[in-house]
Motif scaffolding. Structure first.
Motif, PDB file in Angstrom:
ATOM      1  N   PHE A 175      -1.354   3.932   4.573  1.00 56.83           N
ATOM      2  CA  PHE A 175       0.080   3.747   4.362  1.00 56.83           C
ATOM      3  C   PHE A 175       0.508   4.379   3.035  1.00 56.83           C
ATOM      4  CE2 PHE A 175       0.089   0.650   7.770  1.00 56.83           C
ATOM      5  CZ  PHE A 175       1.387   0.687   8.240  1.00 56.83           C
ATOM      6  N   ARG A 176      -0.260   4.152   1.994  1.00 55.49           N
ATOM      7  CA  ARG A 176       0.077   4.719   0.679  1.00 55.49           C
ATOM      8  C   ARG A 176       0.039   6.247   0.713  1.00 55.49           C
ATOM      9  NH1 ARG A 176      -1.624   0.044  -1.298  1.00 55.49           N
ATOM     10  NH2 ARG A 176      -0.266  -0.834  -2.883  1.00 55.49           N
ATOM     11  N   ARG A 177      -0.961   6.799   1.381  1.00 55.53           N
ATOM     12  CA  ARG A 177      -1.099   8.247   1.475  1.00 55.53           C
ATOM     13  C   ARG A 177       0.145   8.862   2.127  1.00 55.53           C
ATOM     14  NH1 ARG A 177      -2.481  10.942   5.646  1.00 55.53           N
ATOM     15  NH2 ARG A 177      -3.456   9.201   6.703  1.00 55.53           N
ATOM     16  N   VAL A 178       0.699   8.193   3.132  1.00 58.27           N
ATOM     17  CA  VAL A 178       1.857   8.708   3.851  1.00 58.27           C
ATOM     18  C   VAL A 178       3.170   8.381   3.133  1.00 58.27           C
ATOM     19  CG1 VAL A 178       3.182   8.532   6.000  1.00 58.27           C
ATOM     20  CG2 VAL A 178       0.682   8.622   6.083  1.00 58.27           C
ATOM     21  N   LEU A 179       3.310   7.150   2.657  1.00 56.67           N
ATOM     22  CA  LEU A 179       4.609   6.701   2.129  1.00 56.67           C
ATOM     23  C   LEU A 179       4.805   6.925   0.636  1.00 56.67           C
ATOM     24  CD1 LEU A 179       5.021   3.399   4.155  1.00 56.67           C
ATOM     25  CD2 LEU A 179       6.028   5.646   4.618  1.00 56.67           C
ATOM     26  N   LYS A 195      -0.941   0.929  17.046  1.00 60.94           N
ATOM     27  CA  LYS A 195      -1.979   1.746  16.419  1.00 60.94           C
ATOM     28  C   LYS A 195      -2.777   2.411  17.538  1.00 60.94           C
ATOM     29  CE  LYS A 195      -2.781  -1.316  12.458  1.00 60.94           C
ATOM     30  NZ  LYS A 195      -3.757  -2.255  11.877  1.00 60.94           N
ATOM     31  N   PRO A 196      -3.307   3.581  17.334  1.00 58.10           N
ATOM     32  CA  PRO A 196      -3.168   4.400  16.133  1.00 58.10           C
ATOM     33  C   PRO A 196      -1.836   5.144  16.147  1.00 58.10           C
ATOM     34  CG  PRO A 196      -4.550   5.547  17.712  1.00 58.10           C
ATOM     35  CD  PRO A 196      -4.187   4.214  18.329  1.00 58.10           C
ATOM     36  N   PHE A 197      -1.298   5.402  14.969  1.00 55.45           N
ATOM     37  CA  PHE A 197      -0.080   6.185  14.856  1.00 55.45           C
ATOM     38  C   PHE A 197      -0.320   7.272  13.821  1.00 55.45           C
ATOM     39  CE2 PHE A 197       0.404   2.031  12.783  1.00 55.45           C
ATOM     40  CZ  PHE A 197       0.407   2.397  11.451  1.00 55.45           C
ATOM     41  N   ASP A 198       0.453   8.336  13.911  1.00 54.24           N
ATOM     42  CA  ASP A 198       0.256   9.436  12.965  1.00 54.24           C
ATOM     43  C   ASP A 198       1.247   9.333  11.808  1.00 54.24           C
ATOM     44  OD1 ASP A 198       2.703  10.493  13.890  1.00 54.24           O
ATOM     45  OD2 ASP A 198       1.713  11.888  15.248  1.00 54.24           O
ATOM     46  N   SER A 199       1.062  10.194  10.839  1.00 53.10           N
ATOM     47  CA  SER A 199       1.884  10.172   9.626  1.00 53.10           C
ATOM     48  C   SER A 199       3.362  10.347   9.941  1.00 53.10           C
ATOM     49  CB  SER A 199       1.448  11.286   8.668  1.00 53.10           C
ATOM     50  OG  SER A 199       0.115  11.126   8.319  1.00 53.10           O
ATOM     51  N   ARG A 200       3.656  11.255  10.829  1.00 54.47           N
ATOM     52  CA  ARG A 200       5.053  11.523  11.171  1.00 54.47           C
ATOM     53  C   ARG A 200       5.712  10.295  11.809  1.00 54.47           C
ATOM     54  NH1 ARG A 200       7.152  15.595  15.663  1.00 54.47           N
ATOM     55  NH2 ARG A 200       9.341  15.512  15.145  1.00 54.47           N
ATOM     56  N   GLU A 201       5.002   9.655  12.728  1.00 50.96           N
ATOM     57  CA  GLU A 201       5.529   8.458  13.387  1.00 50.96           C
ATOM     58  C   GLU A 201       5.770   7.340  12.369  1.00 50.96           C
ATOM     59  OE1 GLU A 201       4.381   5.358  17.006  1.00 50.96           O
ATOM     60  OE2 GLU A 201       2.931   6.863  16.388  1.00 50.96           O
ATOM     61  N   LEU A 202       4.829   7.162  11.432  1.00 51.52           N
ATOM     62  CA  LEU A 202       4.974   6.130  10.406  1.00 51.52           C
ATOM     63  C   LEU A 202       6.194   6.418   9.532  1.00 51.52           C
ATOM     64  CD1 LEU A 202       4.137   3.711   8.708  1.00 51.52           C
ATOM     65  CD2 LEU A 202       2.472   5.185   7.560  1.00 51.52           C
ATOM     66  N   ARG A 203       6.343   7.639   9.126  1.00 50.04           N
ATOM     67  CA  ARG A 203       7.475   7.987   8.269  1.00 50.04           C
ATOM     68  C   ARG A 203       8.811   7.806   9.012  1.00 50.04           C
ATOM     69  NH1 ARG A 203       7.472   9.242   3.290  1.00 50.04           N
ATOM     70  NH2 ARG A 203       9.089  10.584   2.514  1.00 50.04           N
ATOM     71  N   GLN A 204       8.866   8.222  10.276  1.00 51.91           N
ATOM     72  CA  GLN A 204      10.090   8.065  11.064  1.00 51.91           C
ATOM     73  C   GLN A 204      10.428   6.595  11.273  1.00 51.91           C
ATOM     74  OE1 GLN A 204       9.170  10.414  14.548  1.00 51.91           O
ATOM     75  NE2 GLN A 204      10.167  12.222  13.712  1.00 51.91           N
ATOM     76  N   ARG A 205       9.435   5.768  11.574  1.00 52.19           N
ATOM     77  CA  ARG A 205       9.655   4.342  11.771  1.00 52.19           C
ATOM     78  C   ARG A 205      10.146   3.712  10.476  1.00 52.19           C
ATOM     79  NH1 ARG A 205      12.014   1.555  14.321  1.00 52.19           N
ATOM     80  NH2 ARG A 205      11.058   2.515  16.131  1.00 52.19           N
ATOM     81  N   THR A 206       9.570   4.111   9.359  1.00 52.65           N
ATOM     82  CA  THR A 206       9.983   3.584   8.058  1.00 52.65           C
ATOM     83  C   THR A 206      11.446   3.910   7.799  1.00 52.65           C
ATOM     84  OG1 THR A 206       7.736   3.805   7.213  1.00 52.65           O
ATOM     85  CG2 THR A 206       9.498   3.623   5.582  1.00 52.65           C
ATOM     86  N   LEU A 207      11.805   5.170   7.955  1.00 48.37           N
ATOM     87  CA  LEU A 207      13.180   5.591   7.692  1.00 48.37           C
ATOM     88  C   LEU A 207      14.157   4.907   8.640  1.00 48.37           C
ATOM     89  CD1 LEU A 207      12.565   9.376   6.985  1.00 48.37           C
ATOM     90  CD2 LEU A 207      13.066   7.587   5.324  1.00 48.37           C
ATOM     91  N   ALA A 208      13.794   4.811   9.914  1.00 46.47           N
ATOM     92  CA  ALA A 208      14.679   4.153  10.897  1.00 46.47           C
ATOM     93  C   ALA A 208      14.864   2.675  10.555  1.00 46.47           C
ATOM     94  CB  ALA A 208      14.111   4.305  12.300  1.00 46.47           C
ATOM     95  N   ARG A 255      11.276  -0.767  -1.751  1.00 43.64           N
ATOM     96  CA  ARG A 255      10.066  -1.595  -1.775  1.00 43.64           C
ATOM     97  C   ARG A 255       9.601  -1.933  -0.366  1.00 43.64           C
ATOM     98  NH1 ARG A 255       9.625  -6.326  -5.655  1.00 43.64           N
ATOM     99  NH2 ARG A 255       7.464  -5.653  -5.583  1.00 43.64           N
ATOM    100  N   ILE A 256       8.324  -1.679  -0.112  1.00 39.31           N
ATOM    101  CA  ILE A 256       7.701  -1.938   1.182  1.00 39.31           C
ATOM    102  C   ILE A 256       6.439  -2.756   0.957  1.00 39.31           C
ATOM    103  CG2 ILE A 256       6.558  -0.866   3.171  1.00 39.31           C
ATOM    104  CD1 ILE A 256       8.361   1.566   2.754  1.00 39.31           C
ATOM    105  N   LEU A 257       6.212  -3.727   1.837  1.00 36.43           N
ATOM    106  CA  LEU A 257       5.004  -4.557   1.773  1.00 36.43           C
ATOM    107  C   LEU A 257       4.166  -4.305   3.019  1.00 36.43           C
ATOM    108  CD1 LEU A 257       3.323  -6.787   0.389  1.00 36.43           C
ATOM    109  CD2 LEU A 257       4.714  -8.465   1.643  1.00 36.43           C
ATOM    110  N   ILE A 258       2.893  -3.986   2.810  1.00 38.46           N
ATOM    111  CA  ILE A 258       1.943  -3.799   3.901  1.00 38.46           C
ATOM    112  C   ILE A 258       1.091  -5.063   3.963  1.00 38.46           C
ATOM    113  CG2 ILE A 258       0.095  -2.358   4.858  1.00 38.46           C
ATOM    114  CD1 ILE A 258       2.857  -0.918   4.244  1.00 38.46           C
ATOM    115  N   ILE A 259       1.050  -5.695   5.146  1.00 37.66           N
ATOM    116  CA  ILE A 259       0.243  -6.910   5.329  1.00 37.66           C
ATOM    117  C   ILE A 259      -0.802  -6.603   6.393  1.00 37.66           C
ATOM    118  CG2 ILE A 259       0.260  -9.383   5.806  1.00 37.66           C
ATOM    119  CD1 ILE A 259       3.359  -9.262   5.375  1.00 37.66           C
TER     120      ILE A 259
END
Length: 161
Positions: free
Chosen positions: A21-25, A143-156, A7-11
């Protein structure tokens, strides 16, 4: 074997950011048909569907203001399904800014990992760390960040959670 969604919350006050965020995650994934699985088994001589790694899936919720986010975090905790990660914007007029939102979140969920996201801030990262302390539970992503950066940050961020 199904894996539970993290579960992730975007504020953020921008609906477009929530969509990104939804498109990527949590992208829409096509359902694999049984027929396709059988054809792969026939071609490759093994049941490949069971050998493919299960990708981590995310349940992404949205809050457009800090007050709404605090309510959602409390409800998630009370229901026994707490958020495992928050992405928090610095500026969210007209309500609480990101810093005030983080103060309130830390009161109810002190160990919840938070990623501050913004193109600009009214506070330096050093000022934020001075108030909240240096921790793996609080990181910044500009920001701005790309999809790969967002996914890596999420996983980390989730690995430490």
């Amino acid at each position: 074997m199904s894996q539970k969604k993290r579960r992730i919350l975007i504020i953020d006050d921008s609906e477009a950011i929530h969509t990104d965020f939804r498109r990527v995650l949590s992208p829409k994934r096509p359902n694999r048909s049984m027929k396709l699985d059988l054809m792969e088994s026939e071609i490759f001589g093994e049941d490949v569907s069971h050998e493919l790694p299960v990708e981590l899936e995310f349940e992404v919720d949205s809050a457009f203001q800090g007050q709404e986010a605090l309510r959602l975090v409390k409800e998630a905790m009370e229901s026994g399904r707490p958020y495992e990660l928050v992405f928090l914007d610095y500026r969210m007029p007209p309500g609480w800014n990101g810093l005030e939102t983080l103060r309130r979140l830390r009161e109810v969920a002190p160990s919840l990992p938070v990623v501050f996201c913004s193109a600009y801030s009214d506070y330096s990262w050093e000022e934020i760390l001075e108030e909240f302390g240096k921790s793996d539970l609080l990181v910044e992503m500009r920001k701005p960040f790309d999809s790969r950066e967002l996914r890596q940050r999420t996983l980390a961020s989730l690995q430490g959670a």
